[in-house]
Design an enzyme around this catalytic site. Structure first.
Site, PDB file in Angstrom:
ATOM      1  CG  HIS A   1      -6.447 -10.412  10.734  1.00 37.67           C
ATOM      2  ND1 HIS A   1      -6.306  -9.967  12.027  1.00 37.67           N
ATOM      3  CD2 HIS A   1      -5.484  -9.770  10.009  1.00 37.67           C
ATOM      4  CE1 HIS A   1      -5.307  -9.099  12.084  1.00 37.67           C
ATOM      5  NE2 HIS A   1      -4.798  -8.962  10.881  1.00 37.67           N
TER       6      HIS A   1
ATOM      7  CG  ASN B   1      -4.212  -5.472  12.268  1.00 38.40           C
ATOM      8  OD1 ASN B   1      -4.292  -6.358  13.119  1.00 38.40           O
ATOM      9  ND2 ASN B   1      -3.561  -5.623  11.124  1.00 38.40           N
TER      10      ASN B   1
ATOM     11  CB  CYS C   1      -2.053 -10.520  11.932  1.00 42.81           C
ATOM     12  SG  CYS C   1      -1.460  -8.847  12.147  1.00 42.81           S
TER      13      CYS C   1
HETATM   14  O1  UT7 Z   1      -2.516  -7.613   9.663  1.00 39.44           O
HETATM   15  C1  UT7 Z   1      -1.770  -7.919   8.531  1.00 39.44           C
HETATM   16  C2  UT7 Z   1      -2.496  -7.600   7.332  1.00 39.44           C
HETATM   17  N1  UT7 Z   1      -2.298  -6.222   6.964  1.00 39.44           N
HETATM   18  C3  UT7 Z   1      -3.092  -5.709   6.087  1.00 39.44           C
HETATM   19  O2  UT7 Z   1      -4.009  -6.388   5.714  1.00 39.44           O
HETATM   20  C4  UT7 Z   1      -2.847  -4.349   5.509  1.00 39.44           C
HETATM   21  C5  UT7 Z   1      -2.912  -4.440   4.021  1.00 39.44           C
HETATM   22  N2  UT7 Z   1      -2.835  -3.163   3.329  1.00 39.44           N
HETATM   23  C6  UT7 Z   1      -3.791  -2.212   3.426  1.00 39.44           C
HETATM   24  O3  UT7 Z   1      -4.723  -2.337   4.174  1.00 39.44           O
HETATM   25  C7  UT7 Z   1      -3.695  -1.008   2.506  1.00 39.44           C
HETATM   26  O4  UT7 Z   1      -2.706  -1.235   1.532  1.00 39.44           O
HETATM   27  C8  UT7 Z   1      -3.392   0.321   3.241  1.00 39.44           C
HETATM   28  C9  UT7 Z   1      -4.615   0.732   4.079  1.00 39.44           C
HETATM   29  C10 UT7 Z   1      -2.187   0.146   4.129  1.00 39.44           C
HETATM   30  C11 UT7 Z   1      -3.095   1.442   2.245  1.00 39.44           C
HETATM   31  O5  UT7 Z   1      -4.156   1.593   1.321  1.00 39.44           O
HETATM   32  P1  UT7 Z   1      -3.811   1.839  -0.214  1.00 39.44           P
HETATM   33  O6  UT7 Z   1      -5.101   2.023  -0.909  1.00 39.44           O
HETATM   34  O7  UT7 Z   1      -2.959   0.691  -0.653  1.00 39.44           O
HETATM   35  O8  UT7 Z   1      -3.041   3.206  -0.197  1.00 39.44           O
HETATM   36  P2  UT7 Z   1      -1.529   3.564  -0.645  1.00 39.44           P
HETATM   37  O9  UT7 Z   1      -0.556   2.948   0.292  1.00 39.44           O
HETATM   38  O10 UT7 Z   1      -1.385   3.246  -2.086  1.00 39.44           O
HETATM   39  O11 UT7 Z   1      -1.506   5.117  -0.473  1.00 39.44           O
HETATM   40  C12 UT7 Z   1      -2.297   5.958  -1.309  1.00 39.44           C
HETATM   41  C13 UT7 Z   1      -1.994   7.399  -0.973  1.00 39.44           C
HETATM   42  C14 UT7 Z   1      -0.510   7.766  -1.069  1.00 39.44           C
HETATM   43  O12 UT7 Z   1      -0.442   9.059  -1.610  1.00 39.44           O
HETATM   44  P3  UT7 Z   1      -0.074   9.275  -3.160  1.00 39.44           P
HETATM   45  O13 UT7 Z   1       1.281   8.675  -3.336  1.00 39.44           O
HETATM   46  O14 UT7 Z   1      -1.150   8.563  -3.922  1.00 39.44           O
HETATM   47  O15 UT7 Z   1      -0.113  10.745  -3.301  1.00 39.44           O
HETATM   48  C15 UT7 Z   1      -0.068   7.808   0.374  1.00 39.44           C
HETATM   49  O16 UT7 Z   1       1.008   8.682   0.592  1.00 39.44           O
HETATM   50  O17 UT7 Z   1      -2.388   7.695   0.378  1.00 39.44           O
HETATM   51  C16 UT7 Z   1      -1.302   8.317   1.079  1.00 39.44           C
HETATM   52  N3  UT7 Z   1      -1.358   7.918   2.474  1.00 39.44           N
HETATM   53  C17 UT7 Z   1      -2.041   8.596   3.415  1.00 39.44           C
HETATM   54  N4  UT7 Z   1      -2.751   9.748   3.367  1.00 39.44           N
HETATM   55  C18 UT7 Z   1      -3.332  10.145   4.515  1.00 39.44           C
HETATM   56  C19 UT7 Z   1      -0.807   6.812   3.025  1.00 39.44           C
HETATM   57  N5  UT7 Z   1      -1.128   6.762   4.332  1.00 39.44           N
HETATM   58  C20 UT7 Z   1      -1.878   7.859   4.601  1.00 39.44           C
HETATM   59  C21 UT7 Z   1      -2.511   8.349   5.765  1.00 39.44           C
HETATM   60  N6  UT7 Z   1      -3.224   9.482   5.675  1.00 39.44           N
HETATM   61  N7  UT7 Z   1      -2.435   7.710   6.949  1.00 39.44           N
END
Ligand code: UT7
Length: 323
Positions: A245, A275, A107
């Protein structure tokens, strides 16, 4: 940076469209990332096809003949073939006679490619350089992994860089004023594919520790921009626009907050294409120019981070110095 162009594939998918094959919801994706849509290449469309479309737009917008291009750099993580470089296919399709190679910093690829291009131009090797960011991320998405598959899309963006004789003092404050690039291989496992040519003869699928990448992104995007500002003797208030980005709206806002830049000066297009990896900055830039936000002579900050982890920032005064 005298011409900018971009390309998005025709197939556009909303969050609701994804719910047909991923256990997700429009509400979750919107709230956690700000993404509403992404575009995916069709079966026979490749990274080089997108790159060529973006490049043709950039060349047209620079008002130069394509024959003047004497260097082509493509930033990509999703090449048409493992080798040769996708840039050589772009060269062939554009019908340009110029050395052509790829840069791979995921990226952050576009910022790395700009840095390479600037150095080669500064050494007087080249005068008219095409820098392209293009990625077909859909080809390496694991649709069983809902935490990453909903975040990425395909696209390409391109810029023409032209070297002008420094006969005018104005030129000291024009073009690419500074670049900083960094990598920390200790963070390799935070964002990677689970396969590779020399690992298991496959391209693998994306795996990401989202929360950790999120934290690193806010810190490293902010610090590298501050570094680039300092190198160019500028301060944040002098930027007309920040073109970050486009990975996650929450990261974009958190970095803007940390840098204390007015959110009206921050370009965000992540909602419309997710992204797109190396394509993300030139794509957002082109959209902001088309929307008549960014204009000739504006001072811009670019910043990106991705797998490696690799990250960097650039300060640029965009456009033609003699309009
Ligand atoms: O290009 C390189 C740079 N990349 C990035 O900048 C990405 C950086 N990371 C992020 O943008 C975020 O961490 C994410 C968008 C990937 C995730 O957001 P988060 O607030 O960190 O969520 P999480 O991974 O902690 O997930 C929270 C909950 C989980 O459920 P529980 O365990 O709380 O019950 C996941 O299972 O959301 C659930 N979950 C989803 N639910 C519905 C994870 N993915 C999904 C989904 N739909 N697609």
């Amino acid at each position: 940076m005298t011409g900018v162009g971009s390309y998005l594939p025709k197939n556009k998918y909303s969050n609701d469209d994804l719910t047909k094959f991923v256990d997700t919801s429009d509400e979750w994706v919107t709230k956690r990332s700000g993404i509403k849509f992404r575009h995916f290449v069709s079966k026979n469309e490749t990274t080089s096809d997108m790159a060529v479309n973006a490049a043709l737009n950039a060349i047209k917008n620079a008002y130069i003949k394509k024959e003047l291009i004497d260097l082509i750099i493509v930033a990509t993580t999703t090449p048409d073939n493992t080798f040769p470089a996708t840039a050589t296919l772009v060269q062939k399709k554009l019908g340009i006679n110029a050395p052509s190679f790829d840069v791979q910093a995921v990226c952050a690829g576009f910022v790395f490619a700009l840095s390479v291009a600037k150095s080669l131009m500064k050494d007087n090797h080249f005068s008219n350089c095409l820098v392209i960011g293009a990625d077909s991320m859909s080809k390496i998405l694991d649709w069983n992994d809902r935490t990453t598959s909903v975040l990425f899309g395909d696209g390409a963006g391109a810029v023409v860089l032209q070297k002008f004789e420094n006969i005018d003092e104005k030129l000291n404050d024009w073009g690419i004023l500074s670049n900083v690039i960094h990598s920390d291989g200790n963070l390799y496992d935070l964002l990677k594919t689970n396969g590779g040519v020399s690992n298991n003869q496959s391209s693998g699928f994306i795996e990401m520790s989202g929360k950790e990448v999120f934290k690193h992104a806010i810190d490293k995007l902010s610090s590298s921009l501050e570094e680039a500002l300092s190198l160019s003797n500028k301060v944040i208030n002098q930027l007309d626009f920040l073109v970050p980005h486009q990975a996650n709206q929450r990261i974009i806002l958190a970095v803007a907050d940390k840098l204390k830049i007015n959110s009206k000066k921050v370009i965000s297009t992540v909602k419309d294409h997710g992204n797109t990896s190396a394509a993300s900055i030139p794509l957002a830039l082109d959209h902001a120019i088309s929307d008549k936000k960014i204009k000739n002579g504006n001072l811009l900050g670019f910043q990106a981070i991705g797998g490696g982890l690799s990250w960097g920032s650039s300060i640029i005064r965009i456009g033609k110095p003699h309009n």
